[in-house]
Design a protein around this motif. Structure first.
Motif, short mmCIF file in Angstrom:
data_model
loop_
_atom_site.label_atom_id
_atom_site.label_comp_id
_atom_site.label_asym_id
_atom_site.label_seq_id
_atom_site.Cartn_x
_atom_site.Cartn_y
_atom_site.Cartn_z
N MET A 146 0.85 -1.19 0.00
CA MET A 146 0.00 0.00 0.00
C MET A 146 0.89 1.24 0.00
N ILE A 147 0.79 2.07 -0.98
CA ILE A 147 1.59 3.30 -1.04
C ILE A 147 0.64 4.50 -1.18
N GLU A 148 0.85 5.44 -0.32
CA GLU A 148 0.05 6.66 -0.37
C GLU A 148 1.01 7.84 -0.39
N THR A 149 0.71 8.84 -1.13
CA THR A 149 1.49 10.08 -1.01
C THR A 149 0.54 11.17 -0.57
N VAL A 150 1.14 12.27 -0.09
CA VAL A 150 0.29 13.37 0.39
C VAL A 150 -0.56 13.95 -0.74
N ILE A 161 2.81 26.43 6.61
CA ILE A 161 1.55 25.82 6.15
C ILE A 161 1.75 24.85 4.98
N THR A 162 3.02 24.49 4.71
CA THR A 162 3.27 23.54 3.63
C THR A 162 4.01 22.33 4.21
N ALA A 163 3.42 21.16 4.06
CA ALA A 163 4.09 19.93 4.52
C ALA A 163 4.99 19.40 3.41
N ARG A 164 6.15 18.90 3.81
CA ARG A 164 7.03 18.29 2.80
C ARG A 164 6.41 16.99 2.31
N PRO A 165 6.41 16.80 0.98
CA PRO A 165 5.82 15.55 0.48
C PRO A 165 6.66 14.34 0.89
N PHE A 166 6.03 13.23 1.08
CA PHE A 166 6.76 12.02 1.42
C PHE A 166 5.93 10.82 0.99
N GLU A 167 6.62 9.71 0.87
CA GLU A 167 5.94 8.49 0.48
C GLU A 167 5.59 7.69 1.73
N MET A 168 4.33 7.38 1.84
CA MET A 168 3.87 6.66 3.02
C MET A 168 3.77 5.18 2.67
N THR A 169 4.70 4.42 3.22
CA THR A 169 4.69 2.99 2.92
C THR A 169 4.41 2.21 4.20
N THR A 170 3.48 1.30 4.12
CA THR A 170 3.24 0.42 5.27
C THR A 170 3.76 -0.97 4.93
N PHE A 171 4.02 -1.76 5.96
CA PHE A 171 4.60 -3.09 5.77
C PHE A 171 3.71 -4.14 6.39
N PRO A 172 3.76 -5.37 5.87
CA PRO A 172 3.02 -6.44 6.54
C PRO A 172 3.66 -6.74 7.89
N ASN A 173 2.85 -7.06 8.85
CA ASN A 173 3.33 -7.36 10.21
C ASN A 173 3.76 -8.82 10.27
N ASP A 174 4.90 -9.12 9.60
CA ASP A 174 5.34 -10.51 9.46
C ASP A 174 5.69 -11.16 10.79
N GLU A 175 6.18 -10.35 11.74
CA GLU A 175 6.56 -10.92 13.04
C GLU A 175 5.36 -11.12 13.96
N ARG A 176 4.20 -10.72 13.47
CA ARG A 176 2.97 -10.78 14.28
C ARG A 176 3.17 -10.06 15.61
N TYR A 177 3.84 -8.91 15.53
CA TYR A 177 4.03 -8.10 16.74
C TYR A 177 2.66 -7.67 17.26
N ASP A 178 2.38 -7.92 18.55
CA ASP A 178 1.03 -7.63 19.02
C ASP A 178 1.00 -6.86 20.34
N GLU A 179 2.09 -6.12 20.60
CA GLU A 179 2.09 -5.25 21.78
C GLU A 179 2.02 -3.80 21.33
N LEU A 180 1.76 -2.95 22.30
CA LEU A 180 1.63 -1.52 22.02
C LEU A 180 2.94 -0.93 21.49
#
Ligand SMILES: [Zn+2]
Length: 196
Positions: free
Chosen positions: A1-5, A56-75
């Protein structure tokens, strides 16, 4: 999933017209009785325009999320992210810290991206309550976590420099979703983690 501003519904979507903003700043200062004729202030309208454009201007960036392969389940808690914004009522800065926590499900976010998410929503005319909710809702939408929470503590120059003139006053806002909202133990864990 890739989202940009660019995909987001931003209040400040057009590139600032710095030449027009510089002219307007000179007129604005003149209307307040401030002349920019002396050498020290000749470039002040331009610097003022650039300073506001930066706030009032945010720097553009690429928002990349990753699969939670380690099944990390703590806060996961990312604390003390700088917040620099301007209040939409007075266009004066408010500055402080954001603390973000989430309980991952299938997707995780690179830790450095949390500061960029905060910046993305902070660098526009804002109110602190809405800023807090927008960050939490955006993370909730992007990561579909089990829970997410955001706390912001900030000092507003419009309270420090005008009006009640109460320097040092800190405004604290929070937004919580999912189990961090609904399960008392998760809620308590989040709020005690960000309070330390
Ligand atoms: Zn204000």
């Amino acid at each position: 999933m890739i989202e940009t501003v660019d995909d987001l519904d931003l209040q400040v979507s057009t590139r600032p017209d710095l030449a027009a903003a510089t002219r307007a700043a000179r007129d604005f200062l003149a209307a307040l009785g401030v002349s920019c004729d002396n050498p020290g202030m000749r470039k002040s309208p331009q610097r003022m325009a650039e300073a506001y454009a930066a706030m009032i201007t945010a720097r553009p960036f690429e928002m990349t999320t990753f699969p939670n392969d380690e099944r990390y389940d703590e806060l996961v808690v990312v604390k003390s992210i700088p917040v620099q914004s301007v209040c939409e009522h007075h266009l004066l800065p408010f500055v402080g810290l954001a603390h973000v926590g989430y309980l991952p499900a299938d997707r995780i976010l690179g830790l450095s991206k949390f500061a960029r998410v905060v910046e993305m929503f902070a660098h526009r005319p804002q109110v602190q309550e809405r800023l807090t909710q927008q960050i939490a809702r955006w993370l909730d939408d992007q990561l579909a976590p089990k829970g997410v929470g955001v706390v912001i503590e900030a000092e507003h120059m419009c309270m420090t420099l005008r009006g009640v003139r109460a320097p040092g006053t800190v405004t604290r806002t929070s937004a919580v979703f999912g189990v961090i909202r609904d399960i008392p133990e998760s809620r308590a864990e989040f709020f005690s983690a960000v309070a330390k």
